[in-house]
Design a protein around this motif. Structure first.
Motif, PDB file in Angstrom:
ATOM      1  N   LYS A   1       0.838  -1.184   0.000  1.00  0.00           N
ATOM      2  CA  LYS A   1       0.000   0.000   0.000  1.00  0.00           C
ATOM      3  C   LYS A   1       0.882   1.246   0.000  1.00  0.00           C
ATOM      4  N   ILE A   2       0.386   2.317  -0.636  1.00  0.00           N
ATOM      5  CA  ILE A   2       1.049   3.622  -0.588  1.00  0.00           C
ATOM      6  C   ILE A   2       0.296   4.502   0.406  1.00  0.00           C
ATOM      7  N   PHE A   3       1.048   5.107   1.335  1.00  0.00           N
ATOM      8  CA  PHE A   3       0.464   6.029   2.304  1.00  0.00           C
ATOM      9  C   PHE A   3       1.040   7.423   2.027  1.00  0.00           C
ATOM     10  N   PRO A   4       0.225   8.336   1.454  1.00  0.00           N
ATOM     11  CA  PRO A   4       0.747   9.640   1.041  1.00  0.00           C
ATOM     12  C   PRO A   4       0.732  10.697   2.128  1.00  0.00           C
ATOM     13  N   GLU A   5       1.759  11.536   2.113  1.00  0.00           N
ATOM     14  CA  GLU A   5       1.833  12.712   2.971  1.00  0.00           C
ATOM     15  C   GLU A   5       2.496  13.829   2.176  1.00  0.00           C
ATOM     16  N   GLY A   6       2.473  15.058   2.723  1.00  0.00           N
ATOM     17  CA  GLY A   6       3.182  16.151   2.085  1.00  0.00           C
ATOM     18  C   GLY A   6       2.251  17.218   1.559  1.00  0.00           C
ATOM     19  N   ARG A   7       2.732  17.978   0.565  1.00  0.00           N
ATOM     20  CA  ARG A   7       1.988  19.104   0.029  1.00  0.00           C
ATOM     21  C   ARG A   7       0.985  18.605  -1.019  1.00  0.00           C
ATOM     22  N   LEU A   8      -0.057  17.962  -0.552  1.00  0.00           N
ATOM     23  CA  LEU A   8      -1.060  17.364  -1.430  1.00  0.00           C
ATOM     24  C   LEU A   8      -2.123  18.389  -1.808  1.00  0.00           C
ATOM     25  N   ASN A   9      -2.433  18.458  -3.086  1.00  0.00           N
ATOM     26  CA  ASN A   9      -3.547  19.279  -3.569  1.00  0.00           C
ATOM     27  C   ASN A   9      -4.761  18.362  -3.645  1.00  0.00           C
ATOM     28  N   GLY A  10      -5.349  18.084  -2.478  1.00  0.00           N
ATOM     29  CA  GLY A  10      -6.357  17.036  -2.395  1.00  0.00           C
ATOM     30  C   GLY A  10      -5.653  15.727  -2.066  1.00  0.00           C
ATOM     31  N   GLY A  11      -6.344  14.613  -2.253  1.00  0.00           N
ATOM     32  CA  GLY A  11      -5.722  13.315  -2.022  1.00  0.00           C
ATOM     33  C   GLY A  11      -5.551  13.006  -0.541  1.00  0.00           C
ATOM     34  N   GLY A  12      -4.658  12.031  -0.262  1.00  0.00           N
ATOM     35  CA  GLY A  12      -4.384  11.644   1.110  1.00  0.00           C
ATOM     36  C   GLY A  12      -4.832  10.247   1.477  1.00  0.00           C
ATOM     37  N   GLU A  13      -5.587   9.587   0.576  1.00  0.00           N
ATOM     38  CA  GLU A  13      -6.065   8.234   0.853  1.00  0.00           C
ATOM     39  C   GLU A  13      -5.012   7.192   0.472  1.00  0.00           C
ATOM     40  N   PRO A  14      -4.888   6.098   1.234  1.00  0.00           N
ATOM     41  CA  PRO A  14      -3.958   5.030   0.849  1.00  0.00           C
ATOM     42  C   PRO A  14      -4.320   4.440  -0.514  1.00  0.00           C
ATOM     43  N   PHE A  15      -3.297   3.966  -1.220  1.00  0.00           N
ATOM     44  CA  PHE A  15      -3.485   3.341  -2.529  1.00  0.00           C
ATOM     45  C   PHE A  15      -3.030   1.893  -2.439  1.00  0.00           C
ATOM     46  N   ILE A  16      -3.872   0.973  -2.880  1.00  0.00           N
ATOM     47  CA  ILE A  16      -3.521  -0.449  -2.849  1.00  0.00           C
ATOM     48  C   ILE A  16      -2.756  -0.810  -4.119  1.00  0.00           C
ATOM     49  N   ILE A  17      -1.518  -1.255  -3.948  1.00  0.00           N
ATOM     50  CA  ILE A  17      -0.658  -1.606  -5.073  1.00  0.00           C
ATOM     51  C   ILE A  17      -1.011  -2.989  -5.615  1.00  0.00           C
ATOM     52  N   TRP A  18      -1.187  -3.935  -4.717  1.00  0.00           N
ATOM     53  CA  TRP A  18      -1.398  -5.344  -5.099  1.00  0.00           C
ATOM     54  C   TRP A  18      -2.417  -5.924  -4.110  1.00  0.00           C
ATOM     55  N   PRO A  19      -3.704  -5.989  -4.486  1.00  0.00           N
ATOM     56  CA  PRO A  19      -4.759  -6.354  -3.538  1.00  0.00           C
ATOM     57  C   PRO A  19      -4.529  -7.658  -2.775  1.00  0.00           C
ATOM     58  N   GLU A  20      -4.129  -8.728  -3.473  1.00  0.00           N
ATOM     59  CA  GLU A  20      -3.973 -10.024  -2.804  1.00  0.00           C
ATOM     60  C   GLU A  20      -2.847  -9.990  -1.773  1.00  0.00           C
ATOM     61  N   LYS A  21      -1.720  -9.404  -2.163  1.00  0.00           N
ATOM     62  CA  LYS A  21      -0.583  -9.348  -1.240  1.00  0.00           C
ATOM     63  C   LYS A  21      -0.846  -8.365  -0.105  1.00  0.00           C
ATOM     64  N   ALA A  22      -1.551  -7.281  -0.405  1.00  0.00           N
ATOM     65  CA  ALA A  22      -1.913  -6.329   0.646  1.00  0.00           C
ATOM     66  C   ALA A  22      -2.841  -6.988   1.660  1.00  0.00           C
ATOM     67  N   ALA A  23      -3.803  -7.767   1.159  1.00  0.00           N
ATOM     68  CA  ALA A  23      -4.749  -8.448   2.050  1.00  0.00           C
ATOM     69  C   ALA A  23      -4.024  -9.423   2.976  1.00  0.00           C
ATOM     70  N   LYS A  24      -3.056 -10.131   2.420  1.00  0.00           N
ATOM     71  CA  LYS A  24      -2.289 -11.091   3.229  1.00  0.00           C
ATOM     72  C   LYS A  24      -1.472 -10.361   4.289  1.00  0.00           C
ATOM     73  N   TYR A  25      -0.849  -9.242   3.896  1.00  0.00           N
ATOM     74  CA  TYR A  25       0.004  -8.492   4.810  1.00  0.00           C
ATOM     75  C   TYR A  25      -0.809  -7.862   5.940  1.00  0.00           C
ATOM     76  N   TRP A  26      -1.898  -7.223   5.566  1.00  0.00           N
ATOM     77  CA  TRP A  26      -2.702  -6.489   6.553  1.00  0.00           C
ATOM     78  C   TRP A  26      -3.821  -7.332   7.157  1.00  0.00           C
ATOM     79  N   LYS A  27      -3.918  -8.589   6.663  1.00  0.00           N
ATOM     80  CA  LYS A  27      -4.957  -9.511   7.152  1.00  0.00           C
ATOM     81  C   LYS A  27      -6.354  -8.892   7.005  1.00  0.00           C
ATOM     82  N   GLU A  28      -6.569  -8.281   5.827  1.00  0.00           N
ATOM     83  CA  GLU A  28      -7.859  -7.698   5.510  1.00  0.00           C
ATOM     84  C   GLU A  28      -8.516  -8.513   4.396  1.00  0.00           C
ATOM     85  N   ILE A  29      -9.817  -8.339   4.227  1.00  0.00           N
ATOM     86  CA  ILE A  29     -10.529  -8.920   3.085  1.00  0.00           C
ATOM     87  C   ILE A  29     -10.738  -7.807   2.084  1.00  0.00           C
ATOM     88  N   ILE A  30     -10.095  -7.923   0.928  1.00  0.00           N
ATOM     89  CA  ILE A  30     -10.188  -6.895  -0.111  1.00  0.00           C
ATOM     90  C   ILE A  30     -11.310  -7.262  -1.076  1.00  0.00           C
TER      91      ILE A  30
END
Length: 211
Positions: free
Chosen positions: A182-211
């Motif tokens: 997952k990408i977690f953005p910070e900084g001088r954002l013109n909007g935005g700020g929500e996490p971005f899922i790079i690879w749903p299956e691997k993210a789900a395994k890592y974070w133990k979430e159901i995607i």
């Protein structure tokens, strides 16, 4: 290189034209609408999805101009080829170019040319092996031409690895922490700020979430 003006009147500032990128959907939710000449650092631990994220961002940026991806860590390799295949990079056509371990001096020459790419992704800071002065040289070149740059960096703990990468983190517009695909953005954002899922299956395994 054309010398840039350093002193502006209020009227100069108010009439200055910027070029926000019209991001949409999940990319807008994460990155907002950065100026075309934005800078970012994409950093995280090994095997968390940094290169995959860099390729995905490169693909999206190819909708707004030409992208050079300087593959320094892996070069022209089977793993990079697999990442390009996974992300269907053939759809970018000539708007995406893979640079095979291009050194600093060649990058300066390449981006000094009139028809150079609009965006540069450097993967990674550690493998380009440049000084702080060289970093600022490349930064000023990109700014003078209104071009965007993304630095991919290894991490030590929750921070970019090494003194230069640490300096870059405090200098760039966007700080993009990568963990568990997952990408977690910070900084001088013109909007935005929500996490971005790079690879749903691997993210789900890592974070133990159901995607």
């Amino acid at each position: 290189m054309k010398k840039s003006n350093r002193a502006y009147s209020i009227s100069n500032v108010l009439t200055k034209k910027f070029h926000p990128l019209e991001f949409e959907g999940e990319w807008e939710d994460t990155l907002g609408k950065p100026d075309k000449a934005f800078s970012a650092i994409l950093y995280g631990g090994t095997s968390n999805g940094k290169t995959e994220a860099g390729v995905m961002i490169g693909k999206y940026l190819s909708n707004f101009g030409k992208v050079d991806y300087n593959s320094l860590e892996q070069g022209l390799s089977a793993t990079i080829k697999d990442a390009l295949i996974r992300n269907h990079m053939e759809s970018c056509k000539n708007n995406f170019r893979l640079l095979d371990r291009m050194p600093f001096d060649e990058l300066i020459k390449r981006f000094s040319k009139p028809k150079s790419a609009d965006f540069l992704i450097v993967d990674s800071v550690q493998y380009l092996r440049i000084t702080k002065a060289q970093y600022y040289q490349l930064k000023e070149l990109m700014l003078s031409k209104g071009k965007g740059i993304i630095w991919v960096s290894q991490a030590k703990g929750k921070l970019p690895k090494g003194a230069l990468a640490d300096d870059i983190m405090f200098d760039v517009d966007l700080k993009l922490w990568v963990e568990g695909f997952k990408i977690f953005p910070e900084g001088r954002l013109n909007g935005g700020g929500e996490p971005f899922i790079i690879w749903p299956e691997k993210a789900a395994k890592y974070w133990k979430e159901i995607i």
